[in-house]
Design an enzyme around this catalytic site. Structure first.
Site, PDB file in Angstrom:
ATOM      1  N   HIS A 135       0.867  -1.203   0.009  1.00 18.47           N
ATOM      2  CA  HIS A 135      -0.067   0.169  -0.020  1.00 18.47           C
ATOM      3  C   HIS A 135       0.767   1.195  -0.079  1.00 18.47           C
ATOM      4  O   HIS A 135       2.042   1.108   0.208  1.00 18.47           O
ATOM      5  CB  HIS A 135      -0.891   0.179   1.271  1.00 18.47           C
ATOM      6  N   LYS A 139      -1.221   5.075   4.693  1.00 19.68           N
ATOM      7  CA  LYS A 139      -2.185   4.049   5.311  1.00 19.68           C
ATOM      8  C   LYS A 139      -1.903   3.993   6.867  1.00 19.68           C
ATOM      9  O   LYS A 139      -0.712   3.857   7.313  1.00 19.68           O
ATOM     10  CB  LYS A 139      -1.972   2.700   4.716  1.00 19.68           C
TER      11      LYS A 139
HETATM   12  N1  LIG Z   1     -13.150  -0.961   2.198  1.00 17.37           N
HETATM   13  C1  LIG Z   1     -12.302  -0.362   1.142  1.00 17.37           C
HETATM   14  O1  LIG Z   1     -12.675  -0.758  -0.013  1.00 17.37           O
HETATM   15  C2  LIG Z   1     -11.372   0.795   1.222  1.00 17.37           C
HETATM   16  C3  LIG Z   1     -11.146   1.177   2.474  1.00 17.37           C
HETATM   17  N2  LIG Z   1     -10.381   2.102   2.805  1.00 17.37           N
HETATM   18  C4  LIG Z   1     -10.224   2.533   4.049  1.00 17.37           C
HETATM   19  O2  LIG Z   1     -10.860   3.974   4.381  1.00 17.37           O
HETATM   20  C5  LIG Z   1     -10.324   4.724   5.304  1.00 17.37           C
HETATM   21  C6  LIG Z   1     -10.004   6.065   4.712  1.00 17.37           C
HETATM   22  O3  LIG Z   1      -8.934   5.733   4.007  1.00 17.37           O
HETATM   23  P1  LIG Z   1      -8.207   7.194   3.159  1.00 17.37           P
HETATM   24  O4  LIG Z   1      -9.232   7.734   2.561  1.00 17.37           O
HETATM   25  O5  LIG Z   1      -7.228   6.445   2.271  1.00 17.37           O
HETATM   26  O6  LIG Z   1      -7.509   7.911   4.470  1.00 17.37           O
HETATM   27  P2  LIG Z   1      -7.671   9.737   4.458  1.00 17.37           P
HETATM   28  O7  LIG Z   1      -6.866   9.907   5.668  1.00 17.37           O
HETATM   29  O8  LIG Z   1      -7.303  10.085   3.346  1.00 17.37           O
HETATM   30  O9  LIG Z   1      -9.258  10.148   4.692  1.00 17.37           O
HETATM   31  C7  LIG Z   1     -10.021   9.861   5.867  1.00 17.37           C
HETATM   32  C8  LIG Z   1     -10.530  11.203   6.248  1.00 17.37           C
HETATM   33  O10 LIG Z   1     -11.565  10.915   7.163  1.00 17.37           O
HETATM   34  C9  LIG Z   1     -11.530  12.186   8.006  1.00 17.37           C
HETATM   35  N3  LIG Z   1     -11.919  11.865   9.249  1.00 17.37           N
HETATM   36  C10 LIG Z   1     -11.207  11.483  10.481  1.00 17.37           C
HETATM   37  N4  LIG Z   1     -12.198  11.115  11.406  1.00 17.37           N
HETATM   38  C11 LIG Z   1     -13.466  11.518  10.941  1.00 17.37           C
HETATM   39  C12 LIG Z   1     -14.460  11.791  11.572  1.00 17.37           C
HETATM   40  N5  LIG Z   1     -14.857  11.313  12.810  1.00 17.37           N
HETATM   41  N6  LIG Z   1     -15.871  12.181  10.824  1.00 17.37           N
HETATM   42  C13 LIG Z   1     -15.358  12.281   9.493  1.00 17.37           C
HETATM   43  N7  LIG Z   1     -14.346  12.424   8.964  1.00 17.37           N
HETATM   44  C14 LIG Z   1     -13.145  11.998   9.624  1.00 17.37           C
HETATM   45  C15 LIG Z   1     -10.081  12.517   7.976  1.00 17.37           C
HETATM   46  O11 LIG Z   1      -9.632  13.934   8.253  1.00 17.37           O
HETATM   47  P3  LIG Z   1      -8.207  14.181   9.088  1.00 17.37           P
HETATM   48  O12 LIG Z   1      -7.551  13.939   7.889  1.00 17.37           O
HETATM   49  O13 LIG Z   1      -8.180  15.617   9.304  1.00 17.37           O
HETATM   50  O14 LIG Z   1      -7.972  13.282  10.147  1.00 17.37           O
HETATM   51  C16 LIG Z   1      -9.765  12.389   6.343  1.00 17.37           C
HETATM   52  O15 LIG Z   1     -10.075  13.626   5.771  1.00 17.37           O
HETATM   53  C17 LIG Z   1      -9.088   3.730   5.779  1.00 17.37           C
HETATM   54  O16 LIG Z   1      -9.411   3.014   7.027  1.00 17.37           O
HETATM   55  C18 LIG Z   1      -8.685   2.789   4.519  1.00 17.37           C
HETATM   56  O17 LIG Z   1      -8.016   1.411   5.092  1.00 17.37           O
HETATM   57  C19 LIG Z   1      -9.584   2.826   1.973  1.00 17.37           C
HETATM   58  C20 LIG Z   1      -9.688   2.409   0.393  1.00 17.37           C
HETATM   59  C21 LIG Z   1     -10.680   1.422   0.045  1.00 17.37           C
HETATM   60  O1  LIG Z   2      -6.059   2.239   3.005  1.00 14.02           O
HETATM   61  C1  LIG Z   2      -6.181   1.890   1.953  1.00 14.02           C
HETATM   62  O2  LIG Z   2      -5.813   2.421   0.792  1.00 14.02           O
HETATM   63  C2  LIG Z   2      -7.218   0.566   1.739  1.00 14.02           C
HETATM   64  N1  LIG Z   2      -7.892   0.125   2.724  1.00 14.02           N
HETATM   65  C3  LIG Z   2      -8.370  -1.160   2.649  1.00 14.02           C
HETATM   66  C4  LIG Z   2      -7.643  -2.111   3.463  1.00 14.02           C
HETATM   67  O3  LIG Z   2      -6.993  -1.936   4.219  1.00 14.02           O
HETATM   68  O4  LIG Z   2      -7.690  -3.293   3.020  1.00 14.02           O
HETATM   69  C5  LIG Z   2      -8.880  -1.565   1.175  1.00 14.02           C
HETATM   70  C6  LIG Z   2      -7.607  -1.449   0.224  1.00 14.02           C
HETATM   71  O5  LIG Z   2      -6.735  -2.192   0.460  1.00 14.02           O
HETATM   72  C7  LIG Z   2      -7.244   0.055   0.316  1.00 14.02           C
END
Ligand SMILES: NC(=O)C1=CN([C@@H]2O[C@H](COP(=O)(O)OP(=O)(O)OC[C@H]3O[C@@H](n4cnc5c(N)ncnc54)[C@H](OP(=O)(O)O)[C@@H]3O)[C@@H](O)[C@H]2O)C=CC1
Ligand SMILES: O=C(O)C1=N[C@H](C(=O)O)C[C@H](O)C1
Length: 250
Positions: A135, A139
């Site tokens: 990744h 992350k």
């Molecule tokens: N299931 C799937 O297919 C996927 C899952 N993910 C998961 O999604 C999550 C986010 O990933 P990613 O977009 O890369 O992370 P980012 O850090 O880019 O985005 C997360 C966002 O959420 C904000 N945030 C934190 N706490 C809160 C809250 N209580 N309410 C609203 N917003 C909040 C953060 O703010 P701040 O930066 O100020 O903390 C940030 O803007 C991770 O757990 C990742 O593993 C990601 C991709 C695919």
């Molecule tokens: O943090 C990410 O980017 C992603 N998070 C998810 C995970 O932890 O499996 C899904 C995907 O791998 C992207």
């Protein structure tokens, strides 16, 4: 027909911003709230959100879900960091809010879901199995939710088939050299600038190996799965873990 009223939590994040755009672009949905850190969750009820998509942070997701389920708002959750204890709490909240559904999907990309399915199918035929996830370095969690789930599925399939523990003669190793142990399956996490989300599942037996590899090259790979989750969760009360349950795979 009226449009589904959808909110995105984590709407300024890498995947949340893409999800907000996808919801806006879906003919059958209306983006009624796009919240990020420090925004009040009351905005969800004020906007009349029916479904909240959570793409925030492992530290935030439980508070968000307690609010949503408590207010009868369905959840589609991509945020990682799930443990048995967390699932237990979520089930308790859902029991107190009959009719409300939450989908927790370790990965919304169709290819990743199929990777997990194929890995589960292959698991009993090979003596050895290991998972490598790769990744981007921003992350927060390791190993990834997807890799953890993949390893759990492999381990469960092997246990069901009566497979013995896999061979490993290591008697001396640096900390972490053999990866994290997820139910007996080693899981290795790579963090590398330039990558997004990738996984290899390695199987081995005498004279042959099988590698199942999946690459998410852009956050758009997660969008069809998120939209599918939003469409299906309103008619699926209780907890659903894994997008495969909405994909009619069997
Ligand atoms: N299931 C799937 O297919 C996927 C899952 N993910 C998961 O999604 C999550 C986010 O990933 P990613 O977009 O890369 O992370 P980012 O850090 O880019 O985005 C997360 C966002 O959420 C904000 N945030 C934190 N706490 C809160 C809250 N209580 N309410 C609203 N917003 C909040 C953060 O703010 P701040 O930066 O100020 O903390 C940030 O803007 C991770 O757990 C990742 O593993 C990601 C991709 C695919
Ligand atoms: O943090 C990410 O980017 C992603 N998070 C998810 C995970 O932890 O499996 C899904 C995907 O791998 C992207």
């Amino acid at each position: 027909m009226s449009k589904l009223r959808v909110a995105v939590l984590g709407a300024k994040g890498r995947i949340g911003s893409e999800a907000a755009r996808s919801v806006e672009g879906a003919d059958d949905m209306e983006l009624v709230a796009a919240l990020d850190k420090d925004d009040s969750l009351e905005a969800l009820t004020e906007a009349g959100a029916q479904v909240a998509v959570d793409l925030t942070h492992p530290d935030s997701v439980m508070g968000n879900l307690e609010f949503c389920v408590g207010h009868g708002i369905h959840g589609v959750v991509g945020t990682t960091g799930w443990t048995d204890e967390r699932f237990g709490k979520l089930r308790t909240w859902l029991e107190a809010s009959p009719g409300t559904g939450v989908l927790v999907a370790p990965n919304f990309s169709i290819g990743a879901v199929l990777t997990m399915r194929f890995a589960r199918q292959a698991a009993r035929f090979f003596e050895s199995a290991e998972v490598v996830e790769l990744h981007h370095p921003n992350k927060a969690d390791a190993p990834s939710g997807t890799a953890t789930r993949t390893a759990q599925l492999i381990a469960a399939a092997r246990a069901e088939a009566g497979c013995p523990a896999q061979p490993d003669a290591t008697t001396s190793a640096l900390d972490g050299a053999r990866g994290a142990d997820v139910d007996g399956i080693p899981v290795h996490a790579v963090r590398l600038r330039g990558l997004l989300a990738h996984q290899e599942v390695l199987f081995g037996d005498t004279g042959e190996t099988l590698t199942i590899r999946h690459d998410s090259l852009h956050h758009s790979s997660f969008m069809p799965g998120i939209l599918l989750g939003v469409r299906r969760v309103t008619g699926t009360p209780g907890l659903t873990v894994g997008l495969e349950h909405f994909m009619d795979l069997d």
